[in-house]
Design a protein around this motif. Structure first.
Motif, mmCIF file in Angstrom:
data_model
loop_
_atom_site.group_PDB
_atom_site.id
_atom_site.type_symbol
_atom_site.label_atom_id
_atom_site.label_comp_id
_atom_site.label_asym_id
_atom_site.label_seq_id
_atom_site.Cartn_x
_atom_site.Cartn_y
_atom_site.Cartn_z
ATOM 1 N N SER A 118 0.815 -1.221 0.000
ATOM 2 C CA SER A 118 0.000 0.000 0.000
ATOM 3 C C SER A 118 0.845 1.265 0.000
ATOM 4 N N HIS A 137 -0.507 4.211 0.352
ATOM 5 C CA HIS A 137 -1.071 5.056 1.418
ATOM 6 C C HIS A 137 -0.403 4.742 2.752
ATOM 7 N N HIS A 196 -9.818 -5.887 6.724
ATOM 8 C CA HIS A 196 -10.101 -4.457 6.903
ATOM 9 C C HIS A 196 -11.605 -4.175 6.970
ATOM 10 N N LYS A 197 -12.426 -5.212 6.739
ATOM 11 C CA LYS A 197 -13.885 -5.050 6.873
ATOM 12 C C LYS A 197 -14.411 -5.812 8.092
ATOM 13 N N GLY A 222 -13.119 1.409 6.790
ATOM 14 C CA GLY A 222 -12.567 0.117 6.403
ATOM 15 C C GLY A 222 -11.369 0.228 5.484
ATOM 16 N N GLN A 223 -10.493 1.196 5.745
ATOM 17 C CA GLN A 223 -9.307 1.388 4.894
ATOM 18 C C GLN A 223 -8.047 1.538 5.740
ATOM 19 N N LEU A 224 -6.946 1.140 5.132
ATOM 20 C CA LEU A 224 -5.609 1.377 5.678
ATOM 21 C C LEU A 224 -5.096 2.710 5.126
ATOM 22 N N PRO A 225 -4.198 3.372 5.834
ATOM 23 C CA PRO A 225 -3.633 3.039 7.138
ATOM 24 C C PRO A 225 -4.468 3.581 8.296
ATOM 25 N N ASP A 281 -6.604 7.651 7.902
ATOM 26 C CA ASP A 281 -6.378 8.495 6.717
ATOM 27 C C ASP A 281 -4.919 8.942 6.651
ATOM 28 N N SER A 282 -4.281 8.525 5.571
ATOM 29 C CA SER A 282 -2.831 8.737 5.464
ATOM 30 C C SER A 282 -2.437 10.204 5.585
ATOM 31 N N TYR A 299 3.059 6.414 -5.064
ATOM 32 C CA TYR A 299 2.261 6.084 -6.254
ATOM 33 C C TYR A 299 2.854 6.693 -7.519
#
Ligand SMILES: N[C@@H](CCC(=O)N[C@@H](CS)C(=O)NCC(=O)O)C(=O)O
Length: 217
Positions: free
Chosen positions: A22, A24, A51-52, A63-66, A77-78, A174
């Motif tokens: 990832s 992020h 993550h869910k 439901g998201q990284l990081p 939230d990165s 990215y």
């Protein structure tokens, strides 16, 4: 730039809910490493939808990284995490300038990282790295973004200030890994020189390369 003096160090390592591919997550771990702030990874298996799970959703309902845990603080939230870390652990205020114009210039690029970068190069890469159908639209969006960054970097070494800031860290992974998504960096020498300047920072850590063919032309 040498490792930044820290405002104070946490009493314990910061936990980073993480995934090795990832970008992020990478920007958070990169910043912690550059700051010299100790952290430990908690790997989250995206393929198993961890993550869910209820446990993870209690940390981040999106439901998201990081996600990080710093003592009692849970923060997702990165880019929000970069702002928190800069404000808390960079006493010199170089990574996120304190003045209005300096801070706004950084925010401008955090918005690009959450917008054009996420929807262009990141989407193109996720398709190839995770074996999903590849689409030309995000590759075209990435090329438009990189052309713009190329001309921006013709007159300055870093995106938002004469020195590196969290804007550069948010934009790094990215961009550097866009060839994994079929987007070549060959046409952008200023952009590649900027990536090299970030990679030369003391404490730099990279994002793992994915075993996919990379665009080179
Ligand atoms: N705006 C979020 C985006 C984070 C994001 O997209 N994370 C990905 C991993 S790179 C994720 O958790 N994807 C799983 C999902 O969205 O269900 C941030 O900056 O942290």
């Amino acid at each position: 730039m040498s490792n930044t003096a820290t405002a104070h160090s946490p009493l314990h390592a910061i936990r980073v809910h993480s995934h090795p591919l990832s970008g992020h997550v990478h920007r958070v771990e990169l910043f912690l490493s550059l700051l010299g702030v100790p952290f430990e990874r908690v790997n989250v298996d995206l393929a198993k939808a961890e993550h869910k799970s209820p446990g993870f959703l209690a940390l981040n309902p999106f439901g998201q990284l990081p996600v990080i845990e710093d003592g009692d603080l849970v923060l997702a939230d990165s880019n929000a995490i970069l702002v928190y870390l800069a404000t808390t652990y960079d006493a010199a205020g170089r990574w996120l300038p304190r003045d209005a114009v300096g801070a706004a210039k950084v925010q401008r690029w955090l918005s690009v990282a959450a917008g054009q970068l996420a929807h262009g190069p990141a989407v193109a890469r996720v398709a190839t790295v995770f074996g999903r159908p590849a689409d030309q639209a995000p590759r075209d969006a990435a090329a438009r973004l990189f052309k713009l960054i190329e001309s921006h970097l013709a007159t300055q070494a870093f995106l938002a200030a004469p020195h590196p800031t969290i804007a550069d860290l948010a934009m790094y992974a990215y961009t550097a890994h866009a060839p994994e998504g079929g987007v070549s960096l060959a046409p952008y020498p200023q952009l590649r020189a900027w990536l090299a300047r970030i990679e030369a920072l003391p404490g730099f850590i990279g994002l793992a390369r994915s075993p996919v063919p990379e665009a080179t032309a």
